[in-house]
Motif scaffolding. Structure first.
Motif, PDB file in Angstrom:
ATOM      1  N   GLY A 135       0.815  -1.619  -0.105  1.00 61.50           N
ATOM      2  CA  GLY A 135       0.008   0.198  -0.018  1.00 61.50           C
ATOM      3  C   GLY A 135       0.741   1.612   0.290  1.00 61.50           C
ATOM      4  N   ARG A 136       0.389   2.230  -1.102  1.00 56.61           N
ATOM      5  CA  ARG A 136       0.948   3.304  -0.972  1.00 56.61           C
ATOM      6  C   ARG A 136       0.132   4.264  -0.269  1.00 56.61           C
ATOM      7  NH1 ARG A 136       1.111   6.493  -5.222  1.00 56.61           N
ATOM      8  NH2 ARG A 136       0.631   4.439  -6.054  1.00 56.61           N
ATOM      9  N   SER A 137       0.712   5.437   0.816  1.00 55.05           N
ATOM     10  CA  SER A 137      -0.049   6.389   0.961  1.00 55.05           C
ATOM     11  C   SER A 137      -0.036   7.854   0.661  1.00 55.05           C
ATOM     12  CB  SER A 137       0.797   6.781   2.752  1.00 55.05           C
ATOM     13  OG  SER A 137       0.053   7.657   2.879  1.00 55.05           O
ATOM     14  N   GLN A 138      -1.647   8.059   0.373  1.00 58.94           N
ATOM     15  CA  GLN A 138      -1.794   9.242  -0.434  1.00 58.94           C
ATOM     16  C   GLN A 138      -2.658  10.152  -0.104  1.00 58.94           C
ATOM     17  OE1 GLN A 138      -3.245   8.365  -4.137  1.00 58.94           O
ATOM     18  NE2 GLN A 138      -1.725   7.151  -4.963  1.00 58.94           N
ATOM     19  N   ARG A 139      -2.956  11.337  -0.293  1.00 63.49           N
ATOM     20  CA  ARG A 139      -3.375  12.170   0.440  1.00 63.49           C
ATOM     21  C   ARG A 139      -4.386  12.427  -0.575  1.00 63.49           C
ATOM     22  NH1 ARG A 139       0.090  11.717   4.204  1.00 63.49           N
ATOM     23  NH2 ARG A 139      -1.673  10.629   4.973  1.00 63.49           N
ATOM     24  N   THR A 140      -6.284  12.919   0.101  1.00 69.62           N
ATOM     25  CA  THR A 140      -7.039  13.383  -0.518  1.00 69.62           C
ATOM     26  C   THR A 140      -6.933  14.687  -1.259  1.00 69.62           C
ATOM     27  OG1 THR A 140      -7.925  12.383   1.404  1.00 69.62           O
ATOM     28  CG2 THR A 140      -9.589  12.871  -0.295  1.00 69.62           C
ATOM     29  N   PRO A 141      -7.433  14.341  -3.036  1.00 69.41           N
ATOM     30  CA  PRO A 141      -6.831  15.534  -3.601  1.00 69.41           C
ATOM     31  C   PRO A 141      -7.802  16.640  -2.467  1.00 69.41           C
ATOM     32  CG  PRO A 141      -7.693  13.924  -5.042  1.00 69.41           C
ATOM     33  CD  PRO A 141      -7.657  13.086  -3.445  1.00 69.41           C
ATOM     34  N   GLY A 142      -7.441  17.594  -2.311  1.00 69.55           N
ATOM     35  CA  GLY A 142      -7.659  19.198  -2.208  1.00 69.55           C
ATOM     36  C   GLY A 142      -7.772  18.701  -0.538  1.00 69.55           C
ATOM     37  N   ALA A 143      -6.968  18.291  -0.181  1.00 73.23           N
ATOM     38  CA  ALA A 143      -7.572  17.881   1.398  1.00 73.23           C
ATOM     39  C   ALA A 143      -6.201  19.357   2.211  1.00 73.23           C
ATOM     40  CB  ALA A 143      -7.227  16.883   2.542  1.00 73.23           C
ATOM     41  N   GLU A 144      -6.281  19.445   2.903  1.00 72.59           N
ATOM     42  CA  GLU A 144      -6.231  21.094   4.220  1.00 72.59           C
ATOM     43  C   GLU A 144      -4.217  19.811   3.891  1.00 72.59           C
ATOM     44  OE1 GLU A 144      -8.485  23.042   7.174  1.00 72.59           O
ATOM     45  OE2 GLU A 144      -6.292  23.879   7.825  1.00 72.59           O
ATOM     46  N   LEU A 145      -3.149  20.267   4.434  1.00 73.48           N
ATOM     47  CA  LEU A 145      -2.206  19.451   4.741  1.00 73.48           C
ATOM     48  C   LEU A 145      -1.458  19.830   5.632  1.00 73.48           C
ATOM     49  CD1 LEU A 145      -0.896  19.047   1.060  1.00 73.48           C
ATOM     50  CD2 LEU A 145      -2.320  17.185   2.738  1.00 73.48           C
ATOM     51  N   LEU A 146      -1.006  19.019   6.601  1.00 68.17           N
ATOM     52  CA  LEU A 146      -0.156  19.948   7.492  1.00 68.17           C
ATOM     53  C   LEU A 146       1.305  20.120   7.346  1.00 68.17           C
ATOM     54  CD1 LEU A 146      -2.247  16.983   9.982  1.00 68.17           C
ATOM     55  CD2 LEU A 146      -2.904  19.468   9.721  1.00 68.17           C
ATOM     56  N   ASP A 147       1.851  20.506   8.911  1.00 68.88           N
ATOM     57  CA  ASP A 147       3.032  20.968   8.775  1.00 68.88           C
ATOM     58  C   ASP A 147       4.353  19.509   8.541  1.00 68.88           C
ATOM     59  OD1 ASP A 147       2.099  23.202   9.010  1.00 68.88           O
ATOM     60  OD2 ASP A 147       3.726  23.138  11.344  1.00 68.88           O
ATOM     61  N   GLY A 148       5.283  19.755   7.141  1.00 71.28           N
ATOM     62  CA  GLY A 148       6.034  19.086   6.909  1.00 71.28           C
ATOM     63  C   GLY A 148       5.592  17.478   6.979  1.00 71.28           C
ATOM     64  N   GLY A 149       4.541  17.120   5.647  1.00 69.36           N
ATOM     65  CA  GLY A 149       3.994  15.911   5.640  1.00 69.36           C
ATOM     66  C   GLY A 149       3.247  15.133   6.818  1.00 69.36           C
ATOM     67  N   TYR A 150       2.985  15.699   7.986  1.00 67.03           N
ATOM     68  CA  TYR A 150       2.890  14.523   8.858  1.00 67.03           C
ATOM     69  C   TYR A 150       0.833  14.868   8.150  1.00 67.03           C
ATOM     70  CZ  TYR A 150       1.773  13.547  13.405  1.00 67.03           C
ATOM     71  OH  TYR A 150       1.531  12.660  14.675  1.00 67.03           O
ATOM     72  N   GLY A 151       0.162  14.941   7.442  1.00 64.50           N
ATOM     73  CA  GLY A 151      -0.909  14.840   6.839  1.00 64.50           C
ATOM     74  C   GLY A 151      -1.737  14.961   6.679  1.00 64.50           C
ATOM     75  N   GLU A 152      -2.974  14.549   6.843  1.00 67.97           N
ATOM     76  CA  GLU A 152      -4.495  16.021   6.151  1.00 67.97           C
ATOM     77  C   GLU A 152      -4.887  15.750   7.802  1.00 67.97           C
ATOM     78  OE1 GLU A 152      -6.169  12.856   2.921  1.00 67.97           O
ATOM     79  OE2 GLU A 152      -7.563  13.442   3.734  1.00 67.97           O
ATOM     80  N   LEU A 153      -5.707  16.911   7.492  1.00 68.79           N
ATOM     81  CA  LEU A 153      -6.514  17.000   9.086  1.00 68.79           C
ATOM     82  C   LEU A 153      -7.927  16.798   8.025  1.00 68.79           C
ATOM     83  CD1 LEU A 153      -7.216  19.216  11.124  1.00 68.79           C
ATOM     84  CD2 LEU A 153      -7.811  21.066   9.194  1.00 68.79           C
ATOM     85  N   TYR A 154      -8.266  15.726   9.209  1.00 73.61           N
ATOM     86  CA  TYR A 154      -9.170  14.393   8.899  1.00 73.61           C
ATOM     87  C   TYR A 154     -10.149  14.679  10.024  1.00 73.61           C
ATOM     88  CZ  TYR A 154     -12.429  11.317   7.180  1.00 73.61           C
ATOM     89  OH  TYR A 154     -13.249  10.276   6.771  1.00 73.61           O
ATOM     90  N   PRO A 155     -11.229  15.682  10.942  1.00 70.44           N
ATOM     91  CA  PRO A 155     -11.645  16.105  11.573  1.00 70.44           C
ATOM     92  C   PRO A 155     -12.771  14.185  12.408  1.00 70.44           C
ATOM     93  CG  PRO A 155     -11.629  17.960  11.202  1.00 70.44           C
ATOM     94  CD  PRO A 155     -11.389  17.292   9.829  1.00 70.44           C
ATOM     95  N   GLU A 156     -13.388  14.495  11.705  1.00 72.58           N
ATOM     96  CA  GLU A 156     -13.844  13.469  11.373  1.00 72.58           C
ATOM     97  C   GLU A 156     -13.783  11.859  11.609  1.00 72.58           C
ATOM     98  OE1 GLU A 156     -13.897  15.416   8.045  1.00 72.58           O
ATOM     99  OE2 GLU A 156     -15.482  16.462   8.599  1.00 72.58           O
TER     100      GLU A 156
END
Ligand code: IFM
Length: 441
Positions: free
Chosen positions: A297-318
């Motif tokens: 598995g290769r990890s990606q971000r959701t297109p259009g997601a708000e990204l966090l500092d330093g490649g930590y991931g995306e903002l996904y409160p849900e």
């Protein structure tokens, strides 16, 4: 809805979470300190150094936490201080922890004490630490010592922080010491950590029958990059089982789950009085035949997601809501033992805090037994392999001068905690762009 206030239960625990090696300073007898001395291990070759100087001076930050109106604080005990050599226990170190914990109580901050948060004494690491079955008995012996000294001050214990993260980063990705990429070792290490958890659970209950003992589990959301793709769905499901489910199955159902084993783990079954959730982000997982070490598995971000500092991931409160509903099936009290984002200029944190607390409130409306929320973290601290490059603090720290400066989000958290609610006025003042999302109509 346009002017709804999101209220929290009257006895809700509002806290912050920390960990010994990240805040105490001069923890020079554990494997992390040794790792930091090796060129290229930590971003920009940063070192933990004096960190937030808590060993000498935690109380000034406890004052800050109390001034924010908090009623809880999570900290961890540094095994390498308590047992600097095998079988040799340091009474002064234990006294210092006792002083710190009493200091928390005097300030109205209920302690939640973690017994293992990533760091091992150097002597233990030199014997292979958790790769070695002997570690389980060593851990139980250390836990007993700690409980004997702190038991009258601490009711809420967390045995081990994020066994899945420790295993993944230390033995699959090689980013944490000892820097291995060895699946067989990872399997042994996760198994021993969970057996260590169960041994600690029993030791604590033997000494303190009324203790409330849990584990802090990092749940990450793994959604398929392309929900129509069978291959993406399959690898997302495999990552979910390996990272999220295997640990819970062992300590709750008493069952080892592939890829980390298969078959009964009866002695681990039901070794929780509560479950801790550390929630940060989600991955979109795409099938990649070349990505063997991550189960293809290769990890990606959701297109259009708000990204966090330093490649930590995306903002996904849900994802916090989804994780809470998932854990609720265990029918145990839930503590959100960590949640926060890296955000050095604090331009995202106020909105992120509001959004995650809104998801917590939503889960509470469904009667989920959520007892408290511990923000990660009070003050910028040493972020492991990321060094000082990622800043999670409500309070900014200059690690060179020790100067602290509360960020805007510290004021926001204070207002939420003091009012025990997220109000429309706070949304308008700190993140007006969220009004339509949180207060529609
Ligand atoms: O800083 C870490 C903590 O030690 C464990 N959970 C995640 C945090 C942020 O990355």
């Amino acid at each position: 809805m346009a002017n709804a206030t999101f209220h929290f239960p009257p006895d809700f625990k509002w806290g912050v979470a920390t960990a010994s090696h990240q805040v105490e300073g001069n923890n020079d007898n554990n494997q992390w300190w040794a790792w930091e001395q090796e060129e290229g291990r930590i971003k920009q070759n940063h070192k933990s150094g004096v960190a937030c100087d808590w060993w000498a001076n935690a109380e000034t930050d406890f004052d800050r936490a109390a001034d924010m109106g908090l009623n809880a604080l999570r900290l961890s005990i540094e095994w390498s201080r308590v047992e600097p050599e095998p079988g040799v226990f340091d009474a002064q170190a234990l006294d210092r922890y006792r002083e710190m914990i009493k200091g928390l109580r005097q300030r109205g901050l209920e302690p939640l004490v973690t017994l293992h948060h990533f760091s091992n004494p150097l002597w233990l690491e030199q014997q292979g630490a958790w790769i070695n079955d002997g570690c389980i008995a060593y851990f139980a012996r250390y836990v007993e010592r700690v409980a004997n000294v702190l038991g009258d001050q601490v009711d809420l214990w967390c045995t081990i922080n994020e066994p899945n993260v420790y295993t993944t980063l230390s033995y699959l990705q090689g980013l944490f010491p000892p820097g291995e990429q060895n699946f067989k070792a990872a399997r042994t290490v996760l198994g021993n950590l969970l057996k260590g958890h169960a041994a600690a659970y029993r030791a604590l209950h033997r000494l303190q029958p009324a203790a409330k003992v849990g584990l802090a589990h990092n749940l990450r959301i793994f959604d398929p990059a392309n929900p129509q793709s069978l291959a993406d769905r399959l690898v997302a499901a495999i990552q979910d089982v390996g990272f999220n489910r295997a640990t819970l199955n062992a300590v709750w159902k008493g069952w080892w789950t592939l890829p980390f084993g298969f078959g009964p783990a009866w002695s681990l079954r039901r070794t929780l009085d509560w479950i801790g959730l550390n929630y940060y982000t989600r991955d979109r997982v795409a099938f990649d035949a070349g990505a063997r070490s991550t189960f293809f598995g290769r990890s990606q971000r959701t297109p259009g997601a708000e990204l966090l500092d330093g490649g930590y991931g995306e903002l996904y409160p849900e994802g916090l809501y989804r994780s809470l509903t998932r854990l609720a099936r265990m029918r145990l009290p839930i503590y959100i033992t960590e949640n926060g984002i890296p955000d050095s200029d604090d331009d995202q944190r106020p909105a992120a805090l509001l959004l995650h607390l809104h998801q917590t409130w939503r889960a509470l409306q469904m009667n989920l037994p959520i007892k408290g929320y511990y923000h990660w973290t009070l003050i910028d601290n040493f972020e492991w392999a990321e060094g000082w490059t990622l800043r999670f603090g409500l309070i900014e720290l200059n690690p060179e001068t020790g100067i602290r400066k509360p960020r805007r989000s510290a004021n926001l958290y204070t207002a939420i905690v003091r009012g025990n609610a997220v109000t429309p006025a706070l949304i308008d003042a700190y993140a007006p762009r969220l009004r339509d999302r949180l207060l529609p109509g």
